[in-house]
Design a protein around this motif. Structure first.
Motif, PDB file in Angstrom:
ATOM      1  N   ASP A 171     -35.381   2.450 -29.767  1.00  0.00           N
ATOM      2  CA  ASP A 171     -35.362   1.804 -28.448  1.00  0.00           C
ATOM      3  C   ASP A 171     -34.098   0.972 -28.313  1.00  0.00           C
ATOM      4  O   ASP A 171     -33.660   0.318 -29.270  1.00  0.00           O
ATOM      5  CB  ASP A 171     -36.580   0.883 -28.266  1.00  0.00           C
ATOM      6  N   ARG A 172     -33.519   0.972 -27.120  1.00  0.00           N
ATOM      7  CA  ARG A 172     -32.282   0.215 -26.899  1.00  0.00           C
ATOM      8  C   ARG A 172     -32.558  -1.281 -26.766  1.00  0.00           C
ATOM      9  O   ARG A 172     -31.727  -2.102 -27.124  1.00  0.00           O
ATOM     10  CB  ARG A 172     -31.564   0.737 -25.652  1.00  0.00           C
ATOM     11  N   ASP A 173     -33.714  -1.626 -26.196  1.00  0.00           N
ATOM     12  CA  ASP A 173     -34.092  -3.027 -26.005  1.00  0.00           C
ATOM     13  C   ASP A 173     -35.586  -3.061 -25.698  1.00  0.00           C
ATOM     14  O   ASP A 173     -36.268  -2.022 -25.739  1.00  0.00           O
ATOM     15  CB  ASP A 173     -33.284  -3.680 -24.878  1.00  0.00           C
ATOM     16  N   ILE A 174     -36.114  -4.238 -25.386  1.00  0.00           N
ATOM     17  CA  ILE A 174     -37.554  -4.370 -25.141  1.00  0.00           C
ATOM     18  C   ILE A 174     -37.969  -3.574 -23.909  1.00  0.00           C
ATOM     19  O   ILE A 174     -39.021  -2.922 -23.898  1.00  0.00           O
ATOM     20  CB  ILE A 174     -37.927  -5.854 -24.991  1.00  0.00           C
ATOM     21  N   SER A 175     -37.164  -3.592 -22.866  1.00  0.00           N
ATOM     22  CA  SER A 175     -37.502  -2.830 -21.659  1.00  0.00           C
ATOM     23  C   SER A 175     -37.588  -1.337 -21.962  1.00  0.00           C
ATOM     24  O   SER A 175     -38.479  -0.642 -21.474  1.00  0.00           O
ATOM     25  CB  SER A 175     -36.482  -3.101 -20.555  1.00  0.00           C
ATOM     26  N   ASP A 176     -36.643  -0.845 -22.783  1.00  0.00           N
ATOM     27  CA  ASP A 176     -36.674   0.559 -23.184  1.00  0.00           C
ATOM     28  C   ASP A 176     -37.940   0.861 -23.985  1.00  0.00           C
ATOM     29  O   ASP A 176     -38.549   1.918 -23.839  1.00  0.00           O
ATOM     30  CB  ASP A 176     -35.427   0.862 -24.011  1.00  0.00           C
ATOM     31  N   MET A 177     -38.367  -0.070 -24.820  1.00  0.00           N
ATOM     32  CA  MET A 177     -39.585   0.082 -25.608  1.00  0.00           C
ATOM     33  C   MET A 177     -40.812   0.204 -24.700  1.00  0.00           C
ATOM     34  O   MET A 177     -41.691   1.047 -24.921  1.00  0.00           O
ATOM     35  CB  MET A 177     -39.731  -1.129 -26.534  1.00  0.00           C
ATOM     36  N   LEU A 178     -40.862  -0.618 -23.654  1.00  0.00           N
ATOM     37  CA  LEU A 178     -41.995  -0.571 -22.726  1.00  0.00           C
ATOM     38  C   LEU A 178     -41.972   0.696 -21.876  1.00  0.00           C
ATOM     39  O   LEU A 178     -43.024   1.251 -21.547  1.00  0.00           O
ATOM     40  CB  LEU A 178     -41.998  -1.818 -21.842  1.00  0.00           C
ATOM     41  N   ARG A 179     -40.767   1.169 -21.528  1.00  0.00           N
ATOM     42  CA  ARG A 179     -40.683   2.434 -20.798  1.00  0.00           C
ATOM     43  C   ARG A 179     -41.188   3.588 -21.678  1.00  0.00           C
ATOM     44  O   ARG A 179     -41.821   4.517 -21.191  1.00  0.00           O
ATOM     45  CB  ARG A 179     -39.247   2.692 -20.336  1.00  0.00           C
ATOM     46  N   ARG A 180     -40.879   3.518 -22.980  1.00  0.00           N
ATOM     47  CA  ARG A 180     -41.371   4.551 -23.888  1.00  0.00           C
ATOM     48  C   ARG A 180     -42.894   4.510 -23.978  1.00  0.00           C
ATOM     49  O   ARG A 180     -43.550   5.556 -24.021  1.00  0.00           O
ATOM     50  CB  ARG A 180     -40.745   4.379 -25.267  1.00  0.00           C
ATOM     51  N   LEU A 181     -43.475   3.331 -23.998  1.00  0.00           N
ATOM     52  CA  LEU A 181     -44.930   3.201 -23.987  1.00  0.00           C
ATOM     53  C   LEU A 181     -45.517   3.873 -22.747  1.00  0.00           C
ATOM     54  O   LEU A 181     -46.540   4.570 -22.828  1.00  0.00           O
ATOM     55  CB  LEU A 181     -45.312   1.726 -24.027  1.00  0.00           C
ATOM     56  N   ASP A 182     -44.865   3.694 -21.607  1.00  0.00           N
ATOM     57  CA  ASP A 182     -45.341   4.322 -20.369  1.00  0.00           C
ATOM     58  C   ASP A 182     -45.245   5.847 -20.462  1.00  0.00           C
ATOM     59  O   ASP A 182     -46.182   6.561 -20.106  1.00  0.00           O
ATOM     60  CB  ASP A 182     -44.518   3.793 -19.192  1.00  0.00           C
ATOM     61  N   ARG A 183     -44.103   6.360 -20.970  1.00  0.00           N
ATOM     62  CA  ARG A 183     -43.942   7.818 -21.086  1.00  0.00           C
ATOM     63  C   ARG A 183     -44.943   8.414 -22.064  1.00  0.00           C
ATOM     64  O   ARG A 183     -45.578   9.430 -21.770  1.00  0.00           O
ATOM     65  CB  ARG A 183     -42.518   8.155 -21.553  1.00  0.00           C
ATOM     66  N   TYR A 184     -45.062   7.798 -23.218  1.00  0.00           N
ATOM     67  CA  TYR A 184     -45.959   8.323 -24.240  1.00  0.00           C
ATOM     68  C   TYR A 184     -47.412   8.327 -23.772  1.00  0.00           C
ATOM     69  O   TYR A 184     -48.153   9.289 -24.001  1.00  0.00           O
ATOM     70  CB  TYR A 184     -45.856   7.479 -25.516  1.00  0.00           C
ATOM     71  N   SER A 185     -47.835   7.249 -23.119  1.00  0.00           N
ATOM     72  CA  SER A 185     -49.228   7.183 -22.678  1.00  0.00           C
ATOM     73  C   SER A 185     -49.500   8.181 -21.560  1.00  0.00           C
ATOM     74  O   SER A 185     -50.599   8.747 -21.478  1.00  0.00           O
ATOM     75  CB  SER A 185     -49.592   5.760 -22.239  1.00  0.00           C
TER      76      SER A 185
END
Length: 277
Positions: A171-185
Motif C-alpha cells: 500500500d502506498r499510504d493509509i488511504s491506499d490501504m483502505l481502498r484495497r479493503l474496499d476492493r477486496y471486500s
C-alpha cells in the motif's frame, strides 16, 4: 541446471513494473500477464525482454493459471508487480531448484506501507508474511475465485527459503490501504454470492473478534504500534464488509454470468510456448 521462469501478473502497473522486472532478470524466462491493462505496461515488459500475455479474466484464479500455463520452465517463481525479489532470495532460488526434490517452497514476504516496513500482524486475509511462490511446473493450480483463491498442489512442500525476501510494496499510504479493503471486500462479496452461501451476521461478527485478535495478538501486530492497530482493523473488517455487501447490496456485487470465452487471452498477444523440456 533446471530452467527457471519468473511469472509476473499485473494490471496497469507501469510505475512499479520496471523495478519488478529488473529484480527477476536472473530467471531464464520472464512471462508477464496483463489483465485488461490500458497503460504502458506491455511496452515496458517487452522492452525488458519479457514474453507478454494480454487478456481479460473475471477470476483471479483463472488469470494466474493462464500465466502458469504460459511458462516453459522446470520451475516457476510467481511475483506480483508490486513486489521486488531481493538479491539474497534470487541466489537461494537458484540453489534450491538445482537440488530440491519437492514440489514447492515458501518464501518470506516483507510488507511495506509507504516507506514503513511492517513485519508483524499480517494474518492471511489482508496480507501474509510468507507465500508459496516457488514451485515446479505442474505442481500448483489456483482455484476459480476472485479474491484470495485457494490452491491445489501436487508433490510435497519443501523447506522455507531463509535468505532474503519478496519486498512487497503493498500500500502506498493509509488511504491506499483502505481502498484495497474496499476492493477486496467487493470481490469477496461477489465470490460469496456466486457460491450461494453468504453466511450469517452472527458468524461474521465473531470473525471480527477472532481475526482482530489473530492479527494484533497472535501475529504480534502490537509490536508495530499504531500501524498494528490499523492492520488489525482492516484484517477484522474484511469478512464482515464482504458479508454486508453481499447481503445489503447484492445487485451491485452479484457477478455476471461467465461465458465460455470469458477470461481468454487475446490470440495474437503471445507466441505459442515452446514444448516442455
Amino acid at each position: 541446471m533446471p530452467k527457471l521462469s519468473a511469472l509476473i501478473v499485473a494490471r496497469n502497473e507501469e510505475a512499479r513494473l520496471p523495478a519488478c522486472l529488473a529484480a527477476v532478470a536472473f530467471a531464464d524466462e520472464v512471462v508477464v500477464v496483463l489483465d485488461r491493462t490500458t497503460d504502458a505496461s506491455a511496452a515496458i515488459a517487452r522492452a525488458a525482454g519479457a514474453r507478454v500475455l494480454e487478456g481479460g479474466w473475471e477470476l483471479e484464479g483463472a488469470r494466474r493459471n493462464a500465466g502458469i500455463a504460459a511458462c516453459t520452465g522446470d520451475w516457476i517463481l510467481e511475483v506480483d508487480a508490486d513486489e521486488v525479489v531481493e538479491p539474497a532470495l534470487a541466489a537461494e532460488v537458484r540453489e534450491v531448484i538445482a537440488a530440491s526434490p519437492h514440489g514447492w517452497h515458501t518464501v518470506r514476504v516483507d510488507n511495506y506501507i509507504g516507506e514503513r516496513l511492517v513485519r508483524h500482524g499480517w494474518a492471511g486475509s489482508f496480507g501474509t508474511s510468507a507465500v508459496p511462490r516457488l514451485f515446479r511446473r505442474g505442481a500448483k493450480r489456483w482455484r476459480e475465485q476472485r479474491v484470495h483463491p485457494g490452491l491445489d498442489w501436487q508433490g510435497s512442500e519443501g523447506p522455507r527459503l531463509s535468505r532474503g525476501a519478496l519486498a512487497h510494496y503493498v500500500d502506498r499510504d493509509i488511504s491506499d490501504m483502505l481502498r484495497r479493503l474496499d476492493r477486496y471486500s467487493s470481490a469477496k462479496a461477489a465470490d460469496l454470492l456466486a457460491s450461494g452461501q453468504i453466511g450469517t451476521l452472527r458468524a461474521n461478527l465473531r470473525r471480527v473478534l477472532t481475526r482482530g485478535w489473530k492479527s494484533y495478538v497472535s501475529r504480534k501486530g502490537y509490536r508495530e504500534g499504531a500501524w498494528g492497530v490499523l492492520l488489525a482493523f482492516c484484517t477484522a473488517a474484511f469478512p464482515l464488509l464482504a458479508y454486508l455487501k453481499a447481503r445489503l447490496e447484492p445487485e451491485r456485487h452479484r457477478p455476471p454470468a461467465l461465458h465460455p470465452a470469458a477470461g481468454a487471452a487475446t490470440s495474437a498477444a503471445m507466441p505459442s510456448p515452446e514444448p516442455p523440456r
